[in-house]
Motif scaffolding. Structure first.
Motif, PDB file in Angstrom:
ATOM      1  N   ASP A 164      72.806 117.264  22.003  1.00  0.00           N
ATOM      2  CA  ASP A 164      73.033 117.577  23.423  1.00  0.00           C
ATOM      3  C   ASP A 164      74.457 118.077  23.726  1.00  0.00           C
ATOM      4  O   ASP A 164      74.645 119.000  24.526  1.00  0.00           O
ATOM      5  N   GLU A 185      80.415 113.715  15.765  1.00  0.00           N
ATOM      6  CA  GLU A 185      80.049 112.522  16.544  1.00  0.00           C
ATOM      7  C   GLU A 185      81.331 111.776  16.914  1.00  0.00           C
ATOM      8  O   GLU A 185      81.531 110.622  16.519  1.00  0.00           O
ATOM      9  N   HIS A 190      81.752 108.225  18.267  1.00  0.00           N
ATOM     10  CA  HIS A 190      81.548 107.052  17.411  1.00  0.00           C
ATOM     11  C   HIS A 190      82.772 106.695  16.574  1.00  0.00           C
ATOM     12  O   HIS A 190      82.663 105.881  15.663  1.00  0.00           O
ATOM     13  N   GLU A 205      82.653 105.263  22.294  1.00  0.00           N
ATOM     14  CA  GLU A 205      81.715 105.283  23.427  1.00  0.00           C
ATOM     15  C   GLU A 205      81.358 103.887  23.935  1.00  0.00           C
ATOM     16  O   GLU A 205      80.848 103.734  25.026  1.00  0.00           O
TER      17      GLU A 205
END
Ligand code: BGC
Length: 250
Positions: A110, A155, A158, A168
């Motif tokens: 996303d 990512e 993370h 997050e």
């Protein structure tokens, strides 16, 4: 709806809502207000496909679909599930969604999709160097671009911060609401997160996307990193626009 190859249905699957609209992939503009359906808790891929089908039906749309998914997605296969049902891991979403919806569906991370819209049509357009899109919502998503080219599936939400917590889990919008943090307090946390990101990656520009991008005025004064930081011009619609445009590249 009449079939126009430049009009593609873009879908953004989030932890709390599944949103979509038809996008003109040449201008990067949505043709209609987005339609949103809440994400059922622990939704399985089949259920998600059903909801995508409802959105397609709402717009009376038949044709290729691009879809942003809140996970690592490699060649259409879902590899992680931080904020979505764990049963999705290992699912070939390209294949499953295409079979269920009886059309070609391409699935992407996303934040990669949101960043793709920002660097092609939004505030990241024409920027040379390293552009980092960070989407702040249920989780923190990242889309990394070098001279406009996507490095997929980073990512950065993370990363373990220096306080030992996952980025997050410390500074997402979900955490702000869940821990009932003031914008001041959350802004301080987000600044800590950004400071660490800056230290590790030294991007030329950071773009803030996701629902929180609309509320940047509430916490901007707490941000004191050196990197230029701007809200996504396409705000919360970047994910929908980027997913549609990425689908056109497949
Ligand atoms: C996921 C990412 C996603 C982000 C934003 C994170 O929890 O691991 O893949 O981009 O949330 O939805």
């Amino acid at each position: 709806m009449e079939n126009n190859i430049n009009h593609i249905l873009g879908i953004d699957i989030g932890g709390s809502g599944i949103k979509g609209s038809i996008v003109d992939i040449q201008s990067g503009k949505m043709l209609f207000e987005r339609h949103r359906i809440p994400t059922p808790p622990n939704a399985k891929s089949e259920k998600i496909a059903e909801i995508i089908g409802e959105i397609a039906q709402f717009f009376d749309y038949q044709g290729v679909i691009g879809c942003g998914f809140p996970a690592v997605v490699q060649n259409g296969v879902i590899k992680t599930a931080a904020n979505i049902g764990k049963s999705n891991i290992g699912t070939n979403a390209n294949k499953l969604f295409s079979e269920i919806l009886n059309t070609k569906v391409s699935v992407f991370n996303d934040a990669d999709a949101a960043g793709y819209a920002a660097v092609n049509f939004g505030v990241g357009k024409g920027i040379k160097g390293t552009v980092l899109m960070l989407t702040i919502g249920t989780g923190i998503g990242s889309g990394l671009f070098i001279d406009g080219k996507l490095v997929p599936n980073t990512e950065f939400g993370h990363i373990y911060m220096q306080n030992g917590l996952i980025g997050e889990k410390y500074a997402s919008d979900f955490v702000r609401k869940n821990e009932d943090l003031s914008w001041e307090k959350w802004g301080e946390r987000f600044n800590e997160y950004l400071t660490y990101i800056e230290k590790l990656f030294n991007p030329d520009l950071i773009i803030i996307g996701g629902g929180t991008s609309k509320k940047i005025a509430n916490f901007q004064h707490k941000i004191n990193i050196k990197t230029k930081i701007v809200p996504a011009k396409l705000l919360n619609n970047a994910g929908i626009i980027g997913a549609a445009c990425l689908a056109a590249t497949k």
